[in-house]
Write an enzyme that holds these catalytic residues in place. Structure first.
Site, PDB file in Angstrom:
ATOM      1  N   GLN A  26      -8.219   0.447  -9.876  1.00 17.19           N
ATOM      2  CA  GLN A  26      -9.128   0.691  -8.815  1.00 17.19           C
ATOM      3  C   GLN A  26      -9.911   2.707  -8.585  1.00 17.19           C
ATOM      4  O   GLN A  26      -8.975   2.838  -8.412  1.00 17.19           O
ATOM      5  CB  GLN A  26      -8.645   0.613  -6.750  1.00 17.19           C
ATOM      6  CG  GLN A  26      -7.622   1.008  -6.890  1.00 17.19           C
ATOM      7  CD  GLN A  26      -6.760   0.568  -5.501  1.00 17.19           C
ATOM      8  OE1 GLN A  26      -7.633   0.607  -5.143  1.00 17.19           O
ATOM      9  NE2 GLN A  26      -5.368   0.996  -5.203  1.00 17.19           N
TER      10      GLN A  26
ATOM     11  N   ASP B 260      -1.416   5.132  -6.022  1.00 15.25           N
ATOM     12  CA  ASP B 260      -2.833   6.105  -6.314  1.00 15.25           C
ATOM     13  C   ASP B 260      -2.051   8.064  -7.044  1.00 15.25           C
ATOM     14  O   ASP B 260      -0.823   7.770  -6.983  1.00 15.25           O
ATOM     15  CB  ASP B 260      -2.256   7.290  -4.546  1.00 15.25           C
ATOM     16  CG  ASP B 260      -3.038   5.954  -3.445  1.00 15.25           C
ATOM     17  OD1 ASP B 260      -4.186   5.386  -4.031  1.00 15.25           O
ATOM     18  OD2 ASP B 260      -3.137   5.973  -2.758  1.00 15.25           O
TER      19      ASP B 260
ATOM     20  N   HIS C  93       0.801  -1.253   0.583  1.00  7.27           N
ATOM     21  CA  HIS C  93       0.463   0.261   0.590  1.00  7.27           C
ATOM     22  C   HIS C  93       0.619   1.251  -0.229  1.00  7.27           C
ATOM     23  O   HIS C  93       1.793   1.392   1.452  1.00  7.27           O
ATOM     24  CB  HIS C  93      -1.267  -0.125   1.399  1.00  7.27           C
ATOM     25  CG  HIS C  93      -2.046   1.506   1.382  1.00  7.27           C
ATOM     26  ND1 HIS C  93      -1.734   2.065   2.329  1.00  7.27           N
ATOM     27  CD2 HIS C  93      -3.123   1.497   0.556  1.00  7.27           C
ATOM     28  CE1 HIS C  93      -2.480   2.785   2.205  1.00  7.27           C
ATOM     29  NE2 HIS C  93      -3.114   2.492   0.858  1.00  7.27           N
ATOM     30  N   ARG C  94       0.904   1.914  -0.691  1.00  9.94           N
ATOM     31  CA  ARG C  94       1.392   3.177  -1.373  1.00  9.94           C
ATOM     32  C   ARG C  94       2.944   2.781  -1.510  1.00  9.94           C
ATOM     33  O   ARG C  94       4.207   3.544  -0.715  1.00  9.94           O
ATOM     34  CB  ARG C  94       1.403   4.463  -0.105  1.00  9.94           C
ATOM     35  CG  ARG C  94      -0.214   4.380   0.339  1.00  9.94           C
ATOM     36  CD  ARG C  94      -0.776   5.368   0.967  1.00  9.94           C
ATOM     37  NE  ARG C  94      -1.676   5.636   0.950  1.00  9.94           N
ATOM     38  CZ  ARG C  94      -1.962   6.611   2.264  1.00  9.94           C
ATOM     39  NH1 ARG C  94      -1.548   7.119   2.917  1.00  9.94           N
ATOM     40  NH2 ARG C  94      -4.113   6.491   2.378  1.00  9.94           N
TER      41      ARG C  94
ATOM     42  N   GLU D 170       1.389  -0.264  -5.003  1.00 12.20           N
ATOM     43  CA  GLU D 170       0.314   0.506  -4.984  1.00 12.20           C
ATOM     44  C   GLU D 170       0.316   1.610  -5.704  1.00 12.20           C
ATOM     45  O   GLU D 170       1.657   2.532  -4.757  1.00 12.20           O
ATOM     46  CB  GLU D 170      -0.671   0.421  -3.841  1.00 12.20           C
ATOM     47  CG  GLU D 170      -2.047   0.454  -3.913  1.00 12.20           C
ATOM     48  CD  GLU D 170      -2.567   1.562  -3.240  1.00 12.20           C
ATOM     49  OE1 GLU D 170      -2.042   1.790  -2.220  1.00 12.20           O
ATOM     50  OE2 GLU D 170      -3.856   2.556  -3.246  1.00 12.20           O
TER      51      GLU D 170
ATOM     52  N   HIS E 108      -0.829  10.258  -2.975  1.00 13.28           N
ATOM     53  CA  HIS E 108      -2.478  10.066  -2.394  1.00 13.28           C
ATOM     54  C   HIS E 108      -2.742  11.213  -2.385  1.00 13.28           C
ATOM     55  O   HIS E 108      -4.258  11.420  -2.256  1.00 13.28           O
ATOM     56  CB  HIS E 108      -1.833   9.512  -1.136  1.00 13.28           C
ATOM     57  CG  HIS E 108      -3.240   9.398  -0.232  1.00 13.28           C
ATOM     58  ND1 HIS E 108      -3.607  10.368   0.469  1.00 13.28           N
ATOM     59  CD2 HIS E 108      -4.276   8.337  -0.356  1.00 13.28           C
ATOM     60  CE1 HIS E 108      -5.188   9.333   1.289  1.00 13.28           C
ATOM     61  NE2 HIS E 108      -4.709   8.215   0.400  1.00 13.28           N
TER      62      HIS E 108
HETATM   63  O1  G3P Z   1      -7.206   1.260  -2.467  1.00  8.86           O
HETATM   64  C1  G3P Z   1      -6.965   0.703  -0.996  1.00  8.86           C
HETATM   65  C2  G3P Z   1      -7.030   1.977  -0.233  1.00  8.86           C
HETATM   66  O2  G3P Z   1      -5.731   2.231  -0.841  1.00  8.86           O
HETATM   67  C3  G3P Z   1      -8.126   3.429  -0.421  1.00  8.86           C
HETATM   68  O3  G3P Z   1      -7.529   3.602   0.800  1.00  8.86           O
HETATM   69  O4  G3P Z   1      -6.731   6.432   0.936  1.00  8.86           O
HETATM   70  O5  G3P Z   1      -4.805   4.417   1.257  1.00  8.86           O
HETATM   71  O6  G3P Z   1      -6.010   5.077  -0.790  1.00  8.86           O
HETATM   72  P1  G3P Z   1      -6.187   5.035   0.378  1.00  8.86           P
HETATM   73 CA    CA Z   2      -4.764   3.889  -2.660  1.00  5.26          CA
END
Ligand code: G3P
Ligand code: CA
Length: 300
Positions: free
Chosen positions: A190, A74, A45-46, A72, A87
């Site tokens: 996503q 964003d 995540h990130r 991941e 993000h």
């Molecule tokens: O993509 C799942 C999750 O990353 C969504 O929350 O705010 O961390 O992008 P966020």
């Molecule tokens: Ca995300």
């Protein structure tokens, strides 16, 4: 992580000391993880953002080292139309600058330090080489990690970036990352915005999509009709793990959709959602998830 029962169905097995009691219950219950042949995906995540500055090449690299299956990313968009890994809508939290990403040209954005904030916030994890890290563009990320890597890309704030979907599809097609089978595709996209996801499908009908939800307060619920609607365009659902429960996960998976909770950062929560039957999860600590998945594997 999984073993097969007498009928060849995959079943979950718990192994860890502290979860021995749970293990017994699960073995007795022989809960099916309906993910065959897809393993539980470990989504950094990130990047490995619990260890390094989020959305930097350093953070992404660490995610790979820790055996994350996906990076991941964003996305936000600059004033001159470049997709960048970020993000927040604003640069304030993760750089030494201030203002909205959409008001910066790429050249201006590149002058910002995207690493020092992490050293300041987490002195115990600080590294001198984080100082001066820059915000990468999506193309730079792909160029750096290649087309064999897998990317789990989130369209952020599509409402404020006209043309964002078109630019994303252009890049994904250029690097040939889109595969029709989500198990093979090198990219999943996503979004919380169903409209943005639909727009992506109008531009490329096979890009695998994931619909995101956030549930606050009460545990989220989803109807069979809603699942049928989502199934028309998406291959899965992402939702905050503390806003869903086992029933929710079972419904999603039984509908033939993938279920990827976010952001699961403790071993306890990882085991919890695995036992619910998720098909993957987002975590800031892909190393912890790697260890938990190993426990399951060793018990199989
Ligand atoms: O993509 C799942 C999750 O990353 C969504 O929350 O705010 O961390 O992008 P966020
Ligand atoms: Ca995300």
């Amino acid at each position: 992580m999984q073993k097969k029962d007498s009928e060849g169905t995959l079943v979950a097995v718990m192994v860890d000391e502290e979860s021995r009691a749970k293990q017994k219950a699960i073995q007795e219950d022989e809960k099916v993880i309906p993910t065959e042949p897809t393993p539980i995906w470990n989504v950094a995540h990130r990047g490995a953002s619990g260890h390094a500055p989020e959305h930097t090449l350093e953070g992404y690299r660490m995610g790979g080292t820790m055996l994350g299956d996906f990076i991941e990313v964003d996305l936000q968009m600059t004033k001159d139309g470049v997709l960048v890994a970020m993000h927040d809508e604003r640069v304030d939290r993760t750089t030494n600058g201030t203002g909205l990403v959409k008001d910066f040209t790429l050249k201006e954005l590149k002058k910002l330090d995207a690493g020092s904030w992490f050293n300041d916030l987490y002195p115990e994890k600080a590294q001198p080489h984080y100082v001066g890290l820059t915000i990468p563009t999506l193309e730079e990320v792909i160029e750096e990690f290649g087309t064999d890597e897998r990317y789990y890309i989130e369209i952020k704030e599509p409402g404020i970036y006209p043309g964002m979907e078109k630019e994303l599809i252009r890049i994904l097609e250029k690097y040939k990352l889109i595969g029709k089978d989500p198990k093979e595709s090198h990219v999943l996209v996503q979004s919380f915005s169903p409209e943005s996801l639909q727009k992506l499908h109008e531009l490329n009908s096979i890009v695998p999509l994931v619909q995101l939800f956030t549930y606050y307060g009460d545990i989220g619920t989803i109807t069979e009709e809603e699942l049928r609607e989502i199934d028309k365009y998406a291959i899965g659902i992402g939702a905050n793990h503390n806003g869903i429960d086992e029933k929710y996960v079972r419904q999603v998976v039984d509908a033939g959709l993938m279920m990827h909770p976010y952001t699961v950062n403790t071993k306890e929560d990882m085991r919890k959602v695995i036992n619910w039957g998720v098909t993957g999860m987002f975590t800031n600590f892909p190393d912890l998830l790697r260890d938990v998945l190993k426990e399951y594997e060793e018990a199989s």
